[in-house]
Design a protein around this motif. Structure first.
Motif, PDB file in Angstrom:
ATOM      1  N   UNK A 106      -5.110  -4.319   8.430  1.00 18.11           N
ATOM      2  CA  UNK A 106      -5.932  -3.272   9.047  1.00 18.11           C
ATOM      3  C   UNK A 106      -6.145  -2.117   8.070  1.00 18.11           C
ATOM      4  N   UNK A 107      -5.084  -1.743   7.355  1.00 22.66           N
ATOM      5  CA  UNK A 107      -5.180  -0.638   6.399  1.00 22.66           C
ATOM      6  C   UNK A 107      -6.065  -1.021   5.201  1.00 22.66           C
ATOM      7  N   UNK A 160      -1.323   6.217 -11.103  1.00 19.60           N
ATOM      8  CA  UNK A 160      -1.122   5.468  -9.856  1.00 19.60           C
ATOM      9  C   UNK A 160      -1.233   6.405  -8.653  1.00 19.60           C
ATOM     10  N   UNK A 161      -1.965   5.964  -7.642  1.00 19.07           N
ATOM     11  CA  UNK A 161      -2.119   6.747  -6.413  1.00 19.07           C
ATOM     12  C   UNK A 161      -1.769   5.875  -5.211  1.00 19.07           C
ATOM     13  N   UNK A 162      -0.752   6.269  -4.456  1.00 16.97           N
ATOM     14  CA  UNK A 162      -0.399   5.552  -3.228  1.00 16.97           C
ATOM     15  C   UNK A 162      -1.340   6.036  -2.134  1.00 16.97           C
ATOM     16  N   UNK A 163      -2.211   5.128  -1.661  1.00 17.71           N
ATOM     17  CA  UNK A 163      -3.235   5.543  -0.691  1.00 17.71           C
ATOM     18  C   UNK A 163      -2.866   5.189   0.752  1.00 17.71           C
ATOM     19  N   UNK A 164      -1.726   4.497   0.923  1.00 19.41           N
ATOM     20  CA  UNK A 164      -1.337   4.172   2.289  1.00 19.41           C
ATOM     21  C   UNK A 164      -0.079   3.333   2.360  1.00 19.41           C
ATOM     22  N   UNK A 165       0.420   3.177   3.607  1.00 17.22           N
ATOM     23  CA  UNK A 165       1.620   2.385   3.866  1.00 17.22           C
ATOM     24  C   UNK A 165       1.385   1.525   5.105  1.00 17.22           C
ATOM     25  N   UNK A 166       2.175   0.458   5.218  1.00 21.19           N
ATOM     26  CA  UNK A 166       2.131  -0.396   6.406  1.00 21.19           C
ATOM     27  C   UNK A 166       3.516  -0.993   6.604  1.00 21.19           C
ATOM     28  N   UNK A 167       3.881  -1.240   7.862  1.00 23.37           N
ATOM     29  CA  UNK A 167       5.235  -1.734   8.135  1.00 23.37           C
ATOM     30  C   UNK A 167       5.283  -3.228   8.451  1.00 23.37           C
ATOM     31  N   UNK A 168       4.129  -3.890   8.406  1.00 22.42           N
ATOM     32  CA  UNK A 168       4.104  -5.350   8.559  1.00 22.42           C
ATOM     33  C   UNK A 168       2.756  -5.876   8.059  1.00 22.42           C
TER      34      UNK A 168
END
Length: 215
Positions: free
Chosen positions: A41-42, A27-35
């Motif tokens: 967009x991500x 598993x690779x976490x490639x990004x985060x978003x807060x809403x």
């Protein structure tokens, strides 16, 4: 590698998920978003395989975001990760296209297992959420009058209607005004999910709500 995007408005939650998921070799976490808005967009730039989606967030909630994601990127899976297991959250989330629904108290190993299940094409839903889905399914299998019962007076009106009587004749039989009869008939149509007097009469006969005309 399973590419994951984490979407949650709480920084601590995002950090905790990131910290644990980094320990998984596949598993690779490639990004985060807060809403939800930021998530969309991500996603456009990062193209994850799966999104871990919170429900209650500012600007755009998880249900709206999930619906948008599945419409625009049907190949991207969404796993709802929330604190809510009531029907007002579960049903809209599943209808929006989420492949999984888990609560935030899930054990880390179970969360990873859920991610892998979804990527194998399997749905994964928390037992509390499943219970809500079962209740809805059971209700849909029951005739409408089981969960929208008619009042005694509505049953009287339906009985008279089944005999082919006009509103005026029903009003005379029950000693009420025609306006009252119209109101009852409107309520009957709504409760039984029928469109007209014929459908209402057939429904009544089929489900034994009244005796058919001539009996």
């Amino acid at each position: 590698m399973i590419k994951v995007l984490i979407v949650d408005d709480h920084h601590v939650v995002r950090r905790g998920l990131l910290f644990f998921l980094k320990t998984q070799k596949d598993i690779q976490v490639i990004g985060e978003a807060k809403n939800g808005k930021e998530a969309i967009e991500r996603i456009r730039k990062l193209q994850p395989d799966i999104v871990l989606m919170d429900l209650i967030m500012p600007e755009m909630d998880g249900i709206q975001a999930t619906k948008h994601i599945k419409e625009s990127y049907p190949h991207i899976e969404v796993l709802i990760l929330t604190s809510f297991s009531d029907r007002d959250h579960v049903i809209p989330a599943i209808e929006a296209g989420a492949a999984g629904y888990q609560l935030k108290d899930i054990e880390p190993d179970e969360l990873v297992a859920s991610i892998r299940q979804i990527m194998r094409g399997e749905n994964t839903i928390h037992p509390h959420a499943t219970a809500q889905l079962m209740k809805i399914r059971e209700r849909k299998e029951e005739p409408p009058h089981f969960y929208n019962p008619l009042t005694p007076r509505e049953q009287d009106v339906l009985s008279e209607l089944t005999k082919g009587k006009s509103n005026r004749e029903i009003a005379a039989s029950l000693f009420v005004t025609e306006k009252t009869v119209k109101t009852h008939i409107s309520n009957i149509f709504s409760k039984l999910l029928v469109q007209d007097r014929t459908q209402a009469a057939l429904y009544a006969v089929k489900h034994g709500l009244t005796e058919p005309s001539g009996n």
